[in-house]
Design a protein around this motif. Structure first.
Motif, PDB file in Angstrom:
ATOM      1  N   GLN A 218       0.454  10.642  -8.002  1.00 44.00           N
ATOM      2  CA  GLN A 218       1.899  10.853  -8.043  1.00 44.00           C
ATOM      3  C   GLN A 218       2.514  10.780  -6.661  1.00 44.00           C
ATOM      4  O   GLN A 218       3.702  10.544  -6.518  1.00 44.00           O
ATOM      5  CB  GLN A 218       2.207  12.219  -8.669  1.00 44.00           C
ATOM      6  CG  GLN A 218       1.786  12.282 -10.123  1.00 44.00           C
ATOM      7  CD  GLN A 218       2.152  13.590 -10.764  1.00 44.00           C
ATOM      8  OE1 GLN A 218       3.301  13.996 -10.766  1.00 44.00           O
ATOM      9  NE2 GLN A 218       1.171  14.272 -11.312  1.00 44.00           N
ATOM     10  N   GLU A 219       1.724  11.008  -5.652  1.00 45.87           N
ATOM     11  CA  GLU A 219       2.259  11.057  -4.295  1.00 45.87           C
ATOM     12  C   GLU A 219       1.890   9.849  -3.460  1.00 45.87           C
ATOM     13  O   GLU A 219       2.435   9.647  -2.388  1.00 45.87           O
ATOM     14  CB  GLU A 219       1.734  12.314  -3.585  1.00 45.87           C
ATOM     15  CG  GLU A 219       2.097  13.581  -4.309  1.00 45.87           C
ATOM     16  CD  GLU A 219       1.554  14.811  -3.617  1.00 45.87           C
ATOM     17  OE1 GLU A 219       0.765  14.678  -2.672  1.00 45.87           O
ATOM     18  OE2 GLU A 219       1.932  15.916  -4.036  1.00 45.87           O
ATOM     19  N   HIS A 220       0.897   9.114  -3.914  1.00 44.61           N
ATOM     20  CA  HIS A 220       0.439   7.965  -3.136  1.00 44.61           C
ATOM     21  C   HIS A 220       0.205   6.784  -4.061  1.00 44.61           C
ATOM     22  O   HIS A 220      -0.124   6.975  -5.228  1.00 44.61           O
ATOM     23  CB  HIS A 220      -0.848   8.308  -2.393  1.00 44.61           C
ATOM     24  CG  HIS A 220      -0.693   9.450  -1.445  1.00 44.61           C
ATOM     25  ND1 HIS A 220      -0.241   9.288  -0.162  1.00 44.61           N
ATOM     26  CD2 HIS A 220      -0.882  10.777  -1.628  1.00 44.61           C
ATOM     27  CE1 HIS A 220      -0.176  10.475   0.420  1.00 44.61           C
ATOM     28  NE2 HIS A 220      -0.563  11.399  -0.443  1.00 44.61           N
ATOM     29  N   PRO A 221       0.332   5.597  -3.548  1.00 46.53           N
ATOM     30  CA  PRO A 221       0.212   4.417  -4.413  1.00 46.53           C
ATOM     31  C   PRO A 221      -1.246   4.072  -4.722  1.00 46.53           C
ATOM     32  O   PRO A 221      -1.700   2.970  -4.446  1.00 46.53           O
ATOM     33  CB  PRO A 221       0.901   3.330  -3.590  1.00 46.53           C
ATOM     34  CG  PRO A 221       0.777   3.754  -2.177  1.00 46.53           C
ATOM     35  CD  PRO A 221       0.732   5.241  -2.178  1.00 46.53           C
TER      36      PRO A 221
ATOM     37  N   PHE B 281      -2.537   1.180  -7.603  1.00 51.30           N
ATOM     38  CA  PHE B 281      -2.710  -0.245  -7.312  1.00 51.30           C
ATOM     39  C   PHE B 281      -4.151  -0.594  -6.978  1.00 51.30           C
ATOM     40  O   PHE B 281      -4.551  -1.744  -7.073  1.00 51.30           O
ATOM     41  CB  PHE B 281      -1.743  -0.656  -6.200  1.00 51.30           C
ATOM     42  CG  PHE B 281      -0.334  -0.258  -6.522  1.00 51.30           C
ATOM     43  CD1 PHE B 281       0.400  -0.992  -7.439  1.00 51.30           C
ATOM     44  CD2 PHE B 281       0.232   0.876  -5.971  1.00 51.30           C
ATOM     45  CE1 PHE B 281       1.687  -0.608  -7.782  1.00 51.30           C
ATOM     46  CE2 PHE B 281       1.524   1.268  -6.308  1.00 51.30           C
ATOM     47  CZ  PHE B 281       2.248   0.519  -7.215  1.00 51.30           C
TER      48      PHE B 281
END
Lengths: 246, 246
Positions: free
Chosen positions: A164-167, A170
């Motif tokens: 939720q805080e970092h991508p 991907f």
DNA sequence: GCAAAAGTGTTGTCCTTACACCCATGC
DNA sequence: GCATGGGTGTAAGGACAACACTTTTGC
């Protein structure tokens, strides 16, 4: 770089001897790393597991682990384990926690540092099958060897928060992905349904998606656009929130 | 609880021997814990440090650490170190990271697991002064022994993030505190100025503050109300945010 | 033509921000 | 009486949540 590195064993200064003696007085412990390797496929979060070698855990699933070698960094050990077990390198890897209950290993005290890694299942076709290496849907795993159930639970919680805080999502997808795939990752990991329009608006508003001018193929419905994530731009612009939020 | 606990050394089953032999084949490493003990006083974030015993680090500051004893849990070791160095128990303690660079200790390879602890400076009047134990303002520390500068930086970042998502600030304050004190904690740790009215509104809106009907004393200005934080209510109601936020 | 998912906007609500004045106390 | 911080409200803007229909493709 410390002074002692430049000095051979025959020629330690008094200072270094002092430090060496101190360290020699410490009890020592066997150390392992365990990798919790997450992947995403068929709309489910999965984790790569093997069957335990140990007789008392026969048939039980375990994380991918190995002992840490002399003079080996923990990060390096985790990368090595990942490479040995899956053949992959260049995988996202992060230290999560160190587990140290004295009775966590039936062979005696072993302390383990756990790393989580996220990889794209499609990139790795499971060429190795030692110890029945297989992907297991995270929410269908019932029993595991050692304290690995608890470790997996800790890592799943870690992932839930982290994504939720970092991508991170991907790292679970192909380089080019559709917005539906991206949304499925979030829905599977967070175990929620998200509104499609709001999700797309939110993701688009970050400005980190690049339209590739390509479309999905081999889908049985209207193909969606494919995007890439601009990690470079993200690293420049990532937000710096200040406030209270609990 | 594992089977092997119930079996004495003379009477190991084949399974257990298998596991024991495996563990015996692992190289072993000396292990320490280091505590980064944060406190807050005079509107500044401080950390409790001592002077190193080692000659090659003479005069340099170090974190409070010790080796982990045989069969001692890391959490237990951290609690013990804290107790030995400060006399305090019942302190907030959390594992942050394990550091393992092979050259981080001049006496040879030592792996350290770092815990952060937050305590109220006023509760602990520094009765012990071994190794010049003292509070140091975090932003005035220049040089430290080992890799402790880097560890402290990691922990400060950890604290900065953690305090925004969890009510840690209350562990740095007396049980009864004024809103100004609370705001100072946030301002010092996050290194920002916050709007007083908005801060108070925000904190009040959480619903976790209890008005004690007491006022500050010994202040040179209009005394403020004193509050306590309702940890019980917080644990019941803490929010479960779902979404994307990066 | 039908199944399945792509693509797209608006509105109300809530949260956040910016901002200024009077009040109580110690000295 | 003055210096210091305590205590309070409002208005504008931005973010988020809820919600439905048309389009494109494969079969």
């Amino acid at each position: 770089m410390t002074e002692s590195q430049h000095i051979d064993g025959q020629n330690l200064s008094i200072q270094d001897k002092n430090a060496v003696d101190l360290v020699k007085s410490y009890p020592t412990v066997p150390l392992t790393v365990d990798c919790v390797i997450f992947g995403f496929d068929e709309n489910a979060l999965k984790v790569l597991l093997i069957k335990s070698d140990l007789m008392q855990f026969q048939g039980k699933l375990t994380l991918l682990g190995d002992n840490v070698q002399s003079n080996e960094d923990l990060d390096t050990a985790a990368i090595r384990v990942l490479k040995q077990r899956t053949g992959m390198s260049d995988v996202y890897l992060e230290q999560v926690h160190t587990f140290s209950k004295p009775d966590r290993h039936p062979g005696g005290r072993v302390i383990t540092t756990v790393y989580a890694s996220l990889l794209n299942i499609k990139h790795y076709e499971l060429l190795l099958h030692d110890n029945e290496l297989k992907w297991h849907p995270v929410n269908q795993i019932t029993e595991m060897a050692f304290d690995h159930s608890m470790i997996l639970e800790t890592c799943t919680q870690w992932l839930r928060k982290r994504i939720q805080e970092h991508p991170l999502a991907f790292n679970l997808l192909p380089v080019k992905f559709s917005l539906r795939q991206l949304q499925s990752v979030y829905e599977a990991i967070l175990n929620v349904k998200l509104d499609r329009r709001n999700f797309r608006k939110k993701v688009a508003s970050t400005g980190f998606l690049c339209d590739t001018d390509e479309m999905e193929t081999n889908v049985t419905h209207r193909p969606g656009k494919l995007y890439t994530f601009d990690f470079k731009l993200y690293n420049q612009k990532k937000r710096n929130f200040i406030g209270i939020d609990f």
